[in-house]
Design a protein around this motif. Structure first.
Motif: not given
Length: 117
Positions: A35-62
């Motif tokens: 359960g702890g490993a699953n929780k940590m993996a989900n948090a890491m995946a969420h952080d990576e998805v957000i990091a991947a979407l930042v360029p989309v946000c910046l492009d929308m602002s530009r």
């Protein structure tokens, strides 16, 4: 069941050793439950998805026609309300989604600060 007297110290030692190994392994050894490993993996995946979407946000602002006015509104907002200001611009709304993402808005603020300077 009668246990021979000479066997009792070995049994006690084995039980105490197993408890000690378990405590040390989970405390300092880096062991974790599934359960702890699953929780940590989900948090890491969420952080990576957000990091991947930042360029989309910046492009929308530009590409936004009202970029200057919206950036001014974000800068004028109090520090704790900037995330809400970015969400109000629509830049933190992922394409295909109806609502803005709070975590993406927070990450986009950091990118906008770098982009604005």
């Amino acid at each position: 069941m009668n246990t021979p007297e000479w066997l009792k110290p070995g049994i006690y030692g084995a039980l105490m050793g197993a408890a000690f190994i378990g405590i040390v392994g989970f405390s300092w050894g880096g062991w974790m439950t599934g359960g702890g490993a699953n929780k940590m993996a989900n948090a890491m995946a969420h952080d990576e998805v957000i990091a991947a979407l930042v360029p989309v946000c910046l492009d929308m602002s530009r590409t936004d026609n009202e970029r200057v006015a919206k950036l001014a509104a974000i800068r004028e907002a109090a520090t704790y309300k900037r995330r809400d200001a970015v969400m109000a611009t629509g830049w933190a709304t992922v394409p295909g989604s109806d609502a803005p993402n709070r975590d993406l808005a927070k990450a986009c603020i950091e990118g906008l600060k770098l982009d604005a300077s």
